[in-house]
Design an enzyme around this catalytic site. Structure first.
Site, PDB file in Angstrom:
ATOM      1  N   TRP A  55     -14.127 -10.188  24.638  1.00  0.00           N
ATOM      2  CA  TRP A  55     -15.235 -10.957  24.056  1.00  0.00           C
ATOM      3  C   TRP A  55     -16.535 -10.180  24.077  1.00  0.00           C
ATOM      4  O   TRP A  55     -17.292 -10.196  23.105  1.00  0.00           O
ATOM      5  CB  TRP A  55     -15.350 -12.319  24.733  1.00  0.00           C
ATOM      6  CG  TRP A  55     -14.161 -13.155  24.388  1.00  0.00           C
ATOM      7  CD1 TRP A  55     -13.157 -13.542  25.223  1.00  0.00           C
ATOM      8  CD2 TRP A  55     -13.797 -13.646  23.084  1.00  0.00           C
ATOM      9  NE1 TRP A  55     -12.202 -14.250  24.532  1.00  0.00           N
ATOM     10  CE2 TRP A  55     -12.572 -14.326  23.220  1.00  0.00           C
ATOM     11  CE3 TRP A  55     -14.382 -13.575  21.822  1.00  0.00           C
ATOM     12  CZ2 TRP A  55     -11.923 -14.936  22.136  1.00  0.00           C
ATOM     13  CZ3 TRP A  55     -13.744 -14.183  20.751  1.00  0.00           C
ATOM     14  CH2 TRP A  55     -12.529 -14.851  20.902  1.00  0.00           C
ATOM     15  N   ASP A  68     -22.783 -14.566  27.598  1.00  0.00           N
ATOM     16  CA  ASP A  68     -21.775 -15.393  26.928  1.00  0.00           C
ATOM     17  C   ASP A  68     -21.003 -16.138  28.016  1.00  0.00           C
ATOM     18  O   ASP A  68     -20.096 -15.594  28.637  1.00  0.00           O
ATOM     19  CB  ASP A  68     -20.831 -14.495  26.111  1.00  0.00           C
ATOM     20  CG  ASP A  68     -19.683 -15.278  25.491  1.00  0.00           C
ATOM     21  OD1 ASP A  68     -19.583 -16.503  25.727  1.00  0.00           O
ATOM     22  OD2 ASP A  68     -18.877 -14.655  24.768  1.00  0.00           O
ATOM     23  N   LYS A 116     -14.254 -25.358  26.128  1.00  0.00           N
ATOM     24  CA  LYS A 116     -13.577 -25.103  27.411  1.00  0.00           C
ATOM     25  C   LYS A 116     -14.110 -26.077  28.470  1.00  0.00           C
ATOM     26  O   LYS A 116     -13.421 -27.015  28.825  1.00  0.00           O
ATOM     27  CB  LYS A 116     -13.749 -23.656  27.828  1.00  0.00           C
ATOM     28  CG  LYS A 116     -13.077 -22.698  26.813  1.00  0.00           C
ATOM     29  CD  LYS A 116     -13.809 -21.412  26.707  1.00  0.00           C
ATOM     30  CE  LYS A 116     -13.520 -20.604  25.474  1.00  0.00           C
ATOM     31  NZ  LYS A 116     -12.151 -20.372  25.105  1.00  0.00           N
TER      32      LYS A 116
END
Ligand SMILES: Cc1ncc(COP(=O)(O)O)c(C=O)c1O
Length: 360
Positions: free
Chosen positions: A101, A172, A196
């Protein structure tokens, strides 16, 4: 009701209490005769829902008035673009890559060098199992910001200590937000896809220090412009109203259950239980440096990868869902976000022990 243990990396398990509440008020929200998804985002009723969600999140995370809280769309991936458009300001941004990511964020930002937004500097490149030591980081002087991903969802690599850098830190937190207390004041900007620990997919949270919202590029698309969004209460265009509402219910659920401090204790206990089971066995293996093992995403391999398929079939039969690892890493991955209970992790550990006895 047959709710099974769901270890999906995202969209992930939601608290059952939240789903029951949403179900109870789905057709007729508080006697209004309509569902939340059927009302205008500009109505007084919806503004009340939106404002309460923001207030509750501010309480949960200790977010001061120095920060704007934005409820946006486009996923964390669109923030990979929004961040350079808003913050780069002709300077250089530092990116630490520790997995898929952060690398994606780096590559996306890098594309905008060609537009003249500024320069993107790679600080260090991890191997997906460990985090490069800070003494090898190539930091820029006076960077516009420093970007990193505290929890790499695919590799299960977590950075627990906030990096010590001079530039505003952009993080992030898609897969670790609300899992443990953090000091928001350490960050310039925090962003997270909701799917999430926050709520359903379709909502992206951005927490940004207000003084950093003043430097967007003239090319920054309007809906990506933090200042515009903040001035319009994240309603420059139609927001993801139902996801915002459901996220608000998750925030209420967290507050009713002792907040982030309490969920963090449960999260630690869950992770310890699972890593212990892996470490106690020579059949299961986790490749991440123990100092950087994620408490949210636990990848593990079986001694014989030929058994992966059987493991997945049998675990599914046992009511343990979505344990397949990401293809980049292979093997298994148990995502044990806030809504996954200690009892469910215990059931997974019991299953793993039984499986090892039968197949090792
Ligand atoms: C850490 C992290 N960042 C970014 C993303 C991409 O999020 P989205 O699908 O919301 O764009 C994910 C998705 O799983 C993620 O785990």
């Amino acid at each position: 009701m047959n709710r099974l243990a769901n270890f999906c990396a995202g969209p992930a398990s939601m608290p059952t209490e939240v789903l029951l509440k949403a179900q109870a008020e789905l057709l007729d929200w508080r006697g209004k005769g309509v569902s939340v998804m059927e009302i205008s985002h500009r109505s007084a009723d919806y503004i009340e829902i939106a404002t309460k969600a923001e207030q509750d999140l501010r309480k949960l995370m200790g977010i001061s008035d120095d920060y704007a809280v934005l409820f946006l769309q486009g996923g964390a991936s669109l923030q990979f673009s929004a961040i350079p458009f808003n913050l780069l300001n002709g300077g250089t941004a530092d990116y630490l890559n520790t997995g898929t990511w952060s690398e994606k964020a780096y590559k996306e930002a890098k594309r905008y060098e060609a537009l003249g937004l500024g320069k993107i500097n790679l600080v260090a490149q991890g191997d997906g199992k460990d985090v490069p030591n800070a003494d090898v980081w190539q930091l820029s002087d006076n960077a516009s910001y420093f970007h990193y991903c505290p929890n790499e969802t695919i590799h299960g690599v977590q950075i627990f200590d906030t990096p010590k850098v001079n530039a505003p830190i952009v993080a992030d937190m898609s897969s670790c937000i609300l899992s443990e207390p953090i000091n928001v004041n350490d960050f310039g900007l925090i962003y997270a896809g909701a799917q999430k620990n926050i709520g359903p997919a379709g909502l992206t949270l951005v927490i940004v220090r207000k003084d950093l919202m003043e430097q967007a590029s003239a090319w920054c698309p309007n809906v990506l412009n933090y200042k515009n969004q903040a001035e319009n209460d994240s309603m420059l265009n139609t927001p993801s109203t139902f996801a915002w509402y459901l996220s608000g219910l998750v925030f209420e659920w967290l507050l009713e259950n002792g907040g982030v401090e309490n969920i963090a204790k449960i999260n630690r206990a869950k992770a310890e239980l699972l890593y212990q089971a892996i470490d106690d066995s020579s059949f299961y293996h986790n490749a991440v440096n123990p100092k950087h093992r994620s408490i949210m995403n636990v990848p593990f391999t079986l001694a014989d990868s030929e058994l992966d398929k059987v493991f997945l079939e049998k675990s599914k039969e046992a009511g343990l869902l979505n344990l397949k690892g990401h293809r980049i890493v292979g093997g298994m991955r148990a995502s044990i976000y806030n809504a996954v209970t200690l009892k469910q992790v215990q059931a997974l550990v019991d299953f793993m022990k039984d499986f090892e006895k039968s197949y090792a």
